[in-house]
Design an enzyme around this catalytic site. Structure first.
Site: not given
Length: 271
Positions: A73, A148, A187, A220, A231
């Site tokens: 995304k 969500r 990432r 992160r 998650r």
């Protein structure tokens, strides 16, 4: 003086400030003074004027991006925003901005967070409502990270309906969990713009540095295998009912393909 539709928005109390989104060199939201404009090359200013004129002809679109962490995304949303002249709304960023700006809703959110409570759905929807009134959201928005739950979706729809608009499409980014773990753990993020890179799939030109600014990239703290698996489990449990709620507006994006192929799917869907 009265602000012209689609042109730079003056900041409250600062008539000499405008919000320019210049590209490619000045491709990020920024508040600049009129004096700053003298430092921007004429060619870039003219490109920005041309972009805004083109945006006047774009149809309105209100989109929701749904997808687990690492589904792409963040890679695709800047292009969607640019191609369709939309504003990008990430609820986490908006909450932090509202708190920093000390808006009434931001102060409520700050009080909730400082007390250890969750920020209510009503508060988040209110902050989204404030955001979509801004000039850069005139032709619509890309909403990322919300809703969500079905309850959140219903509250969002109620707010939009009260403004005479609705969600047009929901793009569901779908990637196998095992690939997501690999994507997320590799990432790297440019904190200033939100641009994302991957050490294997989409590396920066210079390791550890942003392609545009040369600034350091960060990892992160929750981009690790254990956290992402937790998650993902929560995401699947929460999101399936939301997709069912929006079933007549959902387009399924096969997001485990190269970014260019994913972009082609999105272009086919959005026009």
């Amino acid at each position: 003086p009265k602000q012209q539709k689609g042109l730079s928005a003056g900041s409250a109390g600062h008539p000499l400030k405008s919000h320019l989104i210049l590209s490619p060199t000045y491709a990020y939201d920024a508040t600049v003074t009129m004096a700053d404009l003298a430092e921007i090359p004429t060619e870039d200013l003219m490109k920005e004027v041309q972009r805004r004129l083109q945006c006047q002809q774009k149809p309105e679109k209100r989109l929701i991006l749904v997808g687990p962490p690492g589904s792409g995304k963040g890679t695709q949303s800047p292009a969607i925003k640019k191609d369709h002249c939309l504003c990008h709304l990430a609820t986490g960023d908006m909450l932090r901005a509202a708190v920093a700006a000390k808006t009434p809703l931001g102060m409520e959110a700050k009080a909730a967070m400082e007390s250890g409570a969750l920020v209510s759905d009503e508060l988040v929807v209110g902050i989204i409502g404030d955001a979509i009134e801004k000039p850069e959201c005139r032709t619509g928005f890309v909403l990322d990270g919300f809703p969500r739950t079905v309850a959140q979706a219903q509250k969002l729809d109620d707010m939009l309906t009260s403004r005479g608009v609705e969600v047009d499409k929901v793009l569901s980014f779908e990637v196998p969990d095992q690939l997501l773990v690999e994507r997320v753990t590799g990432r790297w993020i440019h904190p200033g713009s939100g641009r994302s890179y991957h050490e294997k799939f989409a590396p920066p030109k210079t390791p550890g540095l942003d392609d545009f600014t040369g600034e350091p990239l960060i990892k992160r703290k929750d981009d690790n295998a254990e956290t992402i698996k937790t998650r993902l489990a929560a995401f699947h449990a929460q999101t399936a009912p939301v997709l069912q709620y929006y079933k007549n507006k959902v387009t399924h994006i096969t997001a485990d393909r190269p970014a260019a192929k994913v972009a082609e799917q999105i272009k086919s869907t959005l026009g």
